[in-house]
Design an enzyme around this catalytic site. Structure first.
Site, mmCIF file in Angstrom:
data_model
loop_
_atom_site.group_PDB
_atom_site.id
_atom_site.type_symbol
_atom_site.label_atom_id
_atom_site.label_comp_id
_atom_site.label_asym_id
_atom_site.label_seq_id
_atom_site.Cartn_x
_atom_site.Cartn_y
_atom_site.Cartn_z
ATOM 1 N N THR A 384 -7.542 114.147 112.663
ATOM 2 C CA THR A 384 -7.897 113.313 113.803
ATOM 3 C C THR A 384 -9.147 112.522 113.427
ATOM 4 O OG1 THR A 384 -6.838 114.909 115.229
ATOM 5 C CG2 THR A 384 -8.626 113.678 116.239
ATOM 6 N N SER A 455 -3.872 119.483 123.391
ATOM 7 C CA SER A 455 -4.745 119.050 122.295
ATOM 8 C C SER A 455 -5.960 119.957 122.195
ATOM 9 C CB SER A 455 -5.201 117.615 122.566
ATOM 10 O OG SER A 455 -6.221 117.240 121.666
ATOM 11 N N GLY A 477 -8.157 119.657 114.167
ATOM 12 C CA GLY A 477 -7.143 120.521 114.767
ATOM 13 C C GLY A 477 -7.801 121.627 115.583
HETATM 14 N N1 GLY Z 1 -3.478 116.549 117.088
HETATM 15 C C1 GLY Z 1 -4.678 117.289 117.132
HETATM 16 C C2 GLY Z 1 -5.132 117.580 118.514
HETATM 17 O O1 GLY Z 1 -4.687 116.919 119.431
HETATM 18 O O2 GLY Z 1 -5.911 118.462 118.717
#
Ligand code: GLY
Length: 573
Positions: A384, A455, A477
């Protein structure tokens, strides 16, 4: 006597630690301590890419506010940081106006209306690995463009045209890729060819990518120009929407014209709470990040971390035990609030978190099997990106945005030049049963039509005495929450500067698997041995988090923290 020795050890550790932090910040800038550790009065942008940080600061200098700069940076990152910056993904914004007004925007992707609970299972009911990870079926309905339109309409000052222009220029004229980006693009060459047989700007057919090569994205420039001209209709309708639908047909994806037209981001009431007298303003569900962050802070608040020492064994113990309990809760109780009743009030009640820590023992690790059962999505991606912005008036924006995996689903929309996300993988693909990592998926986060996937993103703003204190966030993550948490305590409990707090080595526990993930050199060998003796499984791993943050000093200056784990850059003026 023992106390004095312990104090001396901690003092020495802090000195050694400060030296490491200074040398790391030197690695980023090439000028020891300069840029990243300088302080500025008028504004600051910290992002994952120097070009994007520069775009943000130029917007501030032109009289734009923090939201104008944030919108410009979001679009610029979609060009210069395509592995996570995006218009084909989604994210979250936490806003604090100079006068103290707070708000959050959820521009997370949604499942298509045709999505279904078992869409990634085979006929025997087992998850088909890769189906939620790559290609058209992995994509949720993108939220970023709508999010930026919403944010700009509500808080922006400069014209939409002005904030879009820098990204269009970067896409049209190209930008010089970093060494890291050259390596990434070369390693993904074959996969990009597989998913984009007609070619994409990310593939160089003539030679391998080298640091300093110009990446030109004409199709993306055209898409951004349509968004500049038509606002959200430039993306969710017309030529760009047609291109997305054509892609869906080519790759048997689910997103329809109706899904695009009806996508809307949501303003949500921020999660707020206190930690040692500081006010924490953070993201509510659909992200689990804000709730989990508040839970962690409340769980450790009764302990004097400062006395225990930074990354000392006792500190690691308290934090790991808090993390184990919080992540068990996260797995069980969190999902899209439009579809599932999240017990938010209980989870962020200090009394609840104190009670959760009642069976913590200094003598031995609590096995995760003895902590309230739940579920965890163990396959979360870490690529991210986050950016933090403050302006001259004191408005602050904290945005974390993502495609999920690096370069998302790897599908670049033909004719429109942007990558689609693979965010569907953030749902529990098979609720109630172990996934490929032996973990159980949560019912709260089961796939449903038009639902947002859970998320971990944790964009956060901290106040001190009613005034702006810190803007912080990170990719990573499931490690996002613990990285933001450690950055905050590094400043509040361990008196670090913003750059030191960001660069500090981190560790992470997420209930399952029952292991403490530790960055190289985060713990010394004696600390590691002491923890092992108490039953903690220590698992070395690579970088944890890429925090980009800003601290407002007591003298009213902005101090940047740009993570040396990436190409990140703090620019102030
Ligand atoms: N795709 C990583 C999150 O939304 O935490």
């Amino acid at each position: 006597m023992q106390k004095t020795i312990k104090h001396l050890i901690n003092w020495k550790k802090n000195i050694a630690y400060a030296l490491i932090a200074i040398s790391l910040s030197g690695c980023v800038t090439g000028q020891l301590g300069k840029n990243n550790s300088d302080e500025y009065k008028n504004g600051m942008v910290v992002s994952a890419h120097p070009e994007a940080s520069q775009v943000g600061v130029e917007i501030l200098k032109k009289g734009g506010n923090a939201v104008d700069a944030a919108v410009a940076v979001q679009f610029a990152l979609a060009v210069v940081y395509p592995n996570a910056g995006n218009i084909g993904g989604g994210g979250f914004m936490v806003y604090r106006g100079a006068s103290g007004e707070i708000n959050t925007l959820d521009f997370r992707e949604k499942a298509a209306a045709a999505a279904s609970r078992d869409m990634y299972l085979d006929s025997a009911g087992n998850p088909i690995v890769d189906k939620s990870l790559y290609g058209h079926l992995a994509a949720g309905v993108p939220g970023s463009v709508d999010g930026m339109v919403e944010a700009h309409q509500k808080y922006g000052k400069l014209t939409w045209e002005k904030v879009l222009q820098p990204a269009i220029d970067l896409a049209q004229n190209g930008f010089k890729i970093t060494k890291r980006q050259a390596t990434e693009l070369n390693s993904l060459h074959r996969k990009f060819m597989d998913f984009n047989p007609d070619g994409t700007a990310f593939v160089n057919l003539e030679k391998t990518w080298q640091e300093g090569d110009l990446l030109v994205q004409k199709e993306l420039a055209n898409t951004l120009s349509l968004v500049q001209e038509k606002g959200r209709a430039g993306f969710y309708e017309g030529a760009v929407a047609d291109s997305i639908i054509a892609e869906m047909k080519r790759g048997k994806g689910l997103i329809t014209k109706e899904d695009l037209k009806t996508y809307h981001s949501a303003w949500r009431k921020p999660i707020t709470g206190t930690y040692r007298g500081y006010k924490i303003i953070t993201m509510p569900p659909t992200s689990s990040g804000g709730i989990a962050l508040m839970q962690l802070l409340q769980s450790v608040e009764p302990y004097s971390l400062k006395k225990l020492g930074h990354n000392a064994d006792s500190t690691v113990q308290v934090i790991v035990e808090a993390e184990r309990r919080v992540y068990a809760d996260r797995a069980t109780h969190l999902g899209d609030p439009d579809f599932y009743t999240v017990p938010q009030a209980t989870l962020i009640d200090p009394a609840y978190n104190k009670k959760r820590m009642q069976n913590f023992s200094w003598a031995a690790a609590t096995p995760s099997s003895e902590v309230l059962a739940g579920s965890v999505n163990g396959s979360e991606h870490e690529e991210t990106t986050h950016f933090s912005i403050v302006d001259r008036e004191g408005n602050a924006v904290s945005i974390t945005t993502t495609l999920n995996g690096s370069y998302g689903s790897l599908v670049a929309v033909k004719g429109a030049g942007f990558l689609l996300n693979n965010e569907m993988d953030d749902f529990s693909v098979k609720p109630g049963a172990p996934n490929m990592y032996g973990l159980v998926g949560g019912e709260a986060n089961a796939i449903a039509p038009n639902k947002r996937m859970l998320s971990s993103m944790t964009p956060t703003i901290v106040e001190k005495d009613g005034k702006l204190f810190m803007v912080v966030g990170t990719p990573g993550g499931s490690t996002i929450i613990t990285s933001v948490f450690q950055t905050i305590i590094n400043v509040i409990d361990f008196d670090m500067t913003m750059q030191q707090a960001v660069a500090a080595k981190k560790f992470h526990h997420q209930w399952l698997p029952d292991e403490v993930y530790v960055e190289k050199d985060a713990l010394d060998s004696l600390t590691t041995e002491k923890l092992k003796a108490k039953g903690y499984q220590i698992a070395p791993r690579g970088a944890i988090g890429r925090v980009d943050a800003i601290l407002k000093t007591k003298w009213g200056y902005y101090q940047g923290g740009a993570d040396p784990r990436g190409d990140d850059k703090a620019i102030g003026y």
